[in-house]
Design an enzyme around this catalytic site. Sequence first.
Site, PDB file in Angstrom:
ATOM      1  N   GLU A 203      13.136  -3.313 -36.922  1.00  0.00           N
ATOM      2  CA  GLU A 203      12.515  -2.130 -36.307  1.00  0.00           C
ATOM      3  C   GLU A 203      12.406  -2.261 -34.783  1.00  0.00           C
ATOM      4  O   GLU A 203      11.324  -2.131 -34.206  1.00  0.00           O
ATOM      5  CB  GLU A 203      11.145  -1.830 -36.945  1.00  0.00           C
ATOM      6  N   GLU A 277      13.105  -0.404 -46.587  1.00  0.00           N
ATOM      7  CA  GLU A 277      11.718  -0.660 -46.944  1.00  0.00           C
ATOM      8  C   GLU A 277      11.095   0.610 -47.486  1.00  0.00           C
ATOM      9  O   GLU A 277      10.784   1.532 -46.729  1.00  0.00           O
ATOM     10  CB  GLU A 277      10.909  -1.163 -45.741  1.00  0.00           C
TER      11      GLU A 277
END
Length: 640
Positions: A203, A277
């Site tokens: 991320e 995720e």
Amino acid sequence: MAVLRIRNVHKRKYALICLCIVCLIIYKCLGLFSSTPLMGWKRSRKVGLSANLSQFTLEGEPFRILGGSVHYFRVPRAYWRDRLMKMKACGINTLTTCVPWSLHQPEKGAFNFHTQLDLEAYISLAGELGLWVILCPGPYISADIDLGGLPSWLLRDGSMRVRTTHPGFTQAVNTYFDKLIPKMVPLQFKKGGPIIAVQVENEYESFAKDQGYMLLIKEALQSRGINELLFTSHDTNTLKSGSVDGVIQSVKLQKLNQRNIQELNAVQPNSLSMVMEYWTGWYDAWGDLHHVLPPEDMVSTVRKILRRGMSVNLYMFHGGSNFGFMTGAVSDPSYRALVSSYDYDAPLSEAGEYTAKYHLLRDLFSRYNTRGDSLPDMPTLRYREAYEPAIMYQHLSLWDALSFAEGPFKSSKPINMENLPANNANGQSYGYTLYETTINSGGLLQSGDNVRDRALVFVDRRYIGLFKHQNLELAVPDGKEKRTLSVLVENCGRVHHGRDLDKQHKGLVGDILLNQIPLRDFTIYSLDMKPSFIDSLFQAPWKSLPENPSFPGFFLGRLFAYSYPSDTFVKLPGWDKGVVFINGLNLGRYWSIGPQQALYLPGPFLNSGINQVIVFEEQEGDYKVHFEDSPDLGMAAEIQ
């Protein structure tokens, strides 16, 4: 006749040998088309996981990733097999795991890939059980742990800019990858191992300070021999800022909507979608409620993902525990430290119990089982036990334990935890730091927001008050004679996410003022509470528990377990805040403010017979530690 018999015997031997050769060839051929790893027969493969326009393929055959995250460092090694077998029985075909740099390289020149941190053994076990692996080697992993898995000694460099091409950071990454990646290369799919994909960093869009950084990490992986499919993983609203050419982009989410799909298609048109995720729950912070996601909501979203033909990885499938001081923290909107449990409201509970989510997922995934055979049987659950309470019978004042701490260090000004000359000049990573100086008067003591994160303050070792993020001033009682001012600072956990990772120094990070004058000439003790420190305390002057023991202090008791110790949960009603050690192992923090009210104690941490229980309590104790057969994660609130 004798000659004829001999010839017949030889013919039968030749026939048997030929039959064995044919069986071996058939076995190898079957292995080529198996949808699960065959670690017993390692072989080289030419084509690994590939991303076509509409689907993944594995060795040219259609393949859908049904993944789940289980972190080896959050699960006792003795339970790795149990947790992965339960994963396999749920219908999952791929294990995803992060690799915490901070645990594998606790000091600049020291690496640890043994016992609980034997990553090679963990990945090999996954392959043996028929699971593929997606590896997330970082260097930043987030994973809701201290500093997102970056080692705190990086912060000793005053000019450090983590997650950038800053030379000090890239040199450290190269040294780490030189140790880590060669261990992973032989475990890749094309070399006969179970690793089918590798995630590049994590991320980065939440940080995004250096456009060249992600390309540097990609090249650092590939130049060391990583040649499987590469992913990046992003929040859906910031996909553009963390992309890398030649790397598949994936998303993180908890609710699926058309906007998510459109945003992914906008940056990665005409390509398949992967949810790296899907958050099955959420972490908890001290002082909050326990977060839960209703099972029906979770399985409904996973069903939508699968119906769209997408692949998915459940974060977390099994959360485990934040043993020791590995917990992270959040800073938005204000600082909050995370609890010791990482149950995450995941399909498999912190103690490895089946939940309603597990059963719903198993039913759903069974419909996507391309092999056609039934799912493996669900492993039998382990027995849990409510042991007799441990009565604390000895006490050791913190002040009497200082001679066993690292230090003392002398300094004119306060030194933050990371820059102490402790741990072979690597600084202090976790725990408490005690700062002492001499004062000649009373008055107003001001922290100036330089306490990270929480501090108990004493005058001549008598408690006078607390410093924390919202409480910046204390009154010091009047007195003209020389007195000792003691400030016991706790690192409650470094922030694990966001743009301020460079600013996560702990301890006293600046001046403390008494009547507007900075205090000087400190004596500093490092109390990182490592196993070696706890073991050394058995040489300390312990005393029989007095009626009114001093705080902070260590309390010693015993737990008796029968021949095969079972899992249990440590509960401390009447205690306020501190740390529990079982046989020298740091189980984690407890805090009466909750939500978590019991610490998970795995059976493998216990010995048959007598076990030593040490509690470090900051302010208030009940002198009895309870052991129950069920968890207590606190009052629950649904995730909005």
